[in-house]
Design a protein around this motif. Structure first.
Motif, PDB file in Angstrom:
ATOM      1  N   ASN A  84     -13.227   5.672 108.468  1.00 30.25           N
ATOM      2  CA  ASN A  84     -12.828   4.474 107.731  1.00 30.25           C
ATOM      3  C   ASN A  84     -13.297   3.265 108.545  1.00 30.25           C
ATOM      4  N   ILE A  85     -14.554   2.895 108.357  1.00 28.24           N
ATOM      5  CA  ILE A  85     -15.198   1.899 109.210  1.00 28.24           C
ATOM      6  C   ILE A  85     -14.574   0.513 109.053  1.00 28.24           C
ATOM      7  N   ASN A  86     -14.105   0.193 107.841  1.00 29.04           N
ATOM      8  CA  ASN A  86     -13.458  -1.111 107.655  1.00 29.04           C
ATOM      9  C   ASN A  86     -12.192  -1.216 108.493  1.00 29.04           C
ATOM     10  N   LEU A  87     -11.420  -0.153 108.517  1.00 25.98           N
ATOM     11  CA  LEU A  87     -10.182  -0.155 109.298  1.00 25.98           C
ATOM     12  C   LEU A  87     -10.471  -0.294 110.783  1.00 25.98           C
ATOM     13  N   TRP A  88     -11.403   0.506 111.293  1.00 24.22           N
ATOM     14  CA  TRP A  88     -11.693   0.466 112.724  1.00 24.22           C
ATOM     15  C   TRP A  88     -12.363  -0.840 113.149  1.00 24.22           C
ATOM     16  N   ALA A  89     -13.246  -1.353 112.322  1.00 22.68           N
ATOM     17  CA  ALA A  89     -13.874  -2.638 112.645  1.00 22.68           C
ATOM     18  C   ALA A  89     -12.843  -3.756 112.612  1.00 22.68           C
ATOM     19  N   GLY A  90     -11.931  -3.717 111.653  1.00 21.90           N
ATOM     20  CA  GLY A  90     -10.878  -4.733 111.573  1.00 21.90           C
ATOM     21  C   GLY A  90      -9.960  -4.698 112.780  1.00 21.90           C
ATOM     22  N   ILE A  91      -9.565  -3.506 113.187  1.00 22.37           N
ATOM     23  CA  ILE A  91      -8.707  -3.376 114.372  1.00 22.37           C
ATOM     24  C   ILE A  91      -9.450  -3.876 115.605  1.00 22.37           C
ATOM     25  N   GLY A  92     -10.713  -3.526 115.723  1.00 20.80           N
ATOM     26  CA  GLY A  92     -11.509  -4.007 116.864  1.00 20.80           C
ATOM     27  C   GLY A  92     -11.617  -5.523 116.884  1.00 20.80           C
ATOM     28  N   MET A  93     -11.816  -6.126 115.728  1.00 23.67           N
ATOM     29  CA  MET A  93     -11.922  -7.583 115.667  1.00 23.67           C
ATOM     30  C   MET A  93     -10.586  -8.245 116.002  1.00 23.67           C
ATOM     31  N   LEU A  94      -9.471  -7.644 115.591  1.00 28.97           N
ATOM     32  CA  LEU A  94      -8.160  -8.186 115.941  1.00 28.97           C
ATOM     33  C   LEU A  94      -7.913  -8.107 117.449  1.00 28.97           C
ATOM     34  N   VAL A  95      -8.371  -7.036 118.076  1.00 27.26           N
ATOM     35  CA  VAL A  95      -8.231  -6.903 119.536  1.00 27.26           C
ATOM     36  C   VAL A  95      -9.064  -7.971 120.244  1.00 27.26           C
ATOM     37  N   VAL A  96     -10.297  -8.172 119.783  1.00 28.82           N
ATOM     38  CA  VAL A  96     -11.163  -9.187 120.392  1.00 28.82           C
ATOM     39  C   VAL A  96     -10.555 -10.587 120.207  1.00 28.82           C
ATOM     40  N   ALA A  97     -10.017 -10.863 119.029  1.00 29.52           N
ATOM     41  CA  ALA A  97      -9.385 -12.164 118.785  1.00 29.52           C
ATOM     42  C   ALA A  97      -8.184 -12.366 119.707  1.00 29.52           C
ATOM     43  N   ALA A  98      -7.392 -11.314 119.909  1.00 21.69           N
ATOM     44  CA  ALA A  98      -6.248 -11.406 120.820  1.00 21.69           C
ATOM     45  C   ALA A  98      -6.714 -11.664 122.253  1.00 21.69           C
ATOM     46  N   LEU A  99      -7.807 -11.026 122.662  1.00 21.61           N
ATOM     47  CA  LEU A  99      -8.339 -11.260 124.011  1.00 21.61           C
ATOM     48  C   LEU A  99      -8.810 -12.699 124.187  1.00 21.61           C
ATOM     49  N   PHE A 100      -9.425 -13.272 123.153  1.00 16.11           N
ATOM     50  CA  PHE A 100      -9.849 -14.669 123.217  1.00 16.11           C
ATOM     51  C   PHE A 100      -8.645 -15.597 123.363  1.00 16.11           C
ATOM     52  N   VAL A 101      -7.573 -15.325 122.633  1.00 16.50           N
ATOM     53  CA  VAL A 101      -6.372 -16.164 122.725  1.00 16.50           C
ATOM     54  C   VAL A 101      -5.744 -16.044 124.108  1.00 16.50           C
ATOM     55  N   ILE A 102      -5.662 -14.827 124.629  1.00 14.19           N
ATOM     56  CA  ILE A 102      -5.107 -14.630 125.976  1.00 14.19           C
ATOM     57  C   ILE A 102      -5.954 -15.362 126.997  1.00 14.19           C
ATOM     58  N   TRP A 103      -7.273 -15.276 126.881  1.00 15.06           N
ATOM     59  CA  TRP A 103      -8.179 -15.950 127.801  1.00 15.06           C
ATOM     60  C   TRP A 103      -7.960 -17.462 127.752  1.00 15.06           C
ATOM     61  N   ALA A 104      -7.809 -18.008 126.559  1.00 17.77           N
ATOM     62  CA  ALA A 104      -7.620 -19.455 126.421  1.00 17.77           C
ATOM     63  C   ALA A 104      -6.277 -19.894 126.983  1.00 17.77           C
ATOM     64  N   LYS A 105      -5.258 -19.044 126.895  1.00 15.56           N
ATOM     65  CA  LYS A 105      -3.935 -19.414 127.408  1.00 15.56           C
ATOM     66  C   LYS A 105      -3.852 -19.249 128.923  1.00 15.56           C
TER      67      LYS A 105
END
Length: 94
Positions: free
Chosen positions: A52-73
């Protein structure tokens, strides 16, 4: 108590490009995750080799977005109070 008369440096806040990138990646991640959970047919999963590539790509993008927010904070950008100009004298080397 002595206070400085000059302006103090401040954080970039909402104008930090990392937060804007995190927002864009996060929105796309949410969309892909929802599409992967609710709107992916068995035929589409079969075309993607059983993943289910949409699910896995979406989860991966959410993880990357969370890492960007943590980095900025954790490491916020500090904007200098007064930017250097051509008429600003350079610091003397000692």
């Amino acid at each position: 108590m002595a206070t400085e008369s000059g302006a103090r440096p401040h954080k970039a806040g909402a104008f930090d490009i990392r937060l804007i990138i995190a927002l864009l990646i996060g929105v796309y991640g949410i969309i892909l995750t929802v599409m992967g959970i609710g709107f992916t047919s068995d035929e589409e999963i079969a075309k993607a080799a059983g993943v289910n590539i949409n699910l896995w790509a979406g989860i991966g993008m959410l993880v990357v977005a969370a890492l960007f927010v943590i980095w900025a904070k954790v490491r916020p950008l500090v904007v200098p109070a007064e930017p250097e100009t051509d008429d600003t004298p350079a610091a003397k080397a000692e």
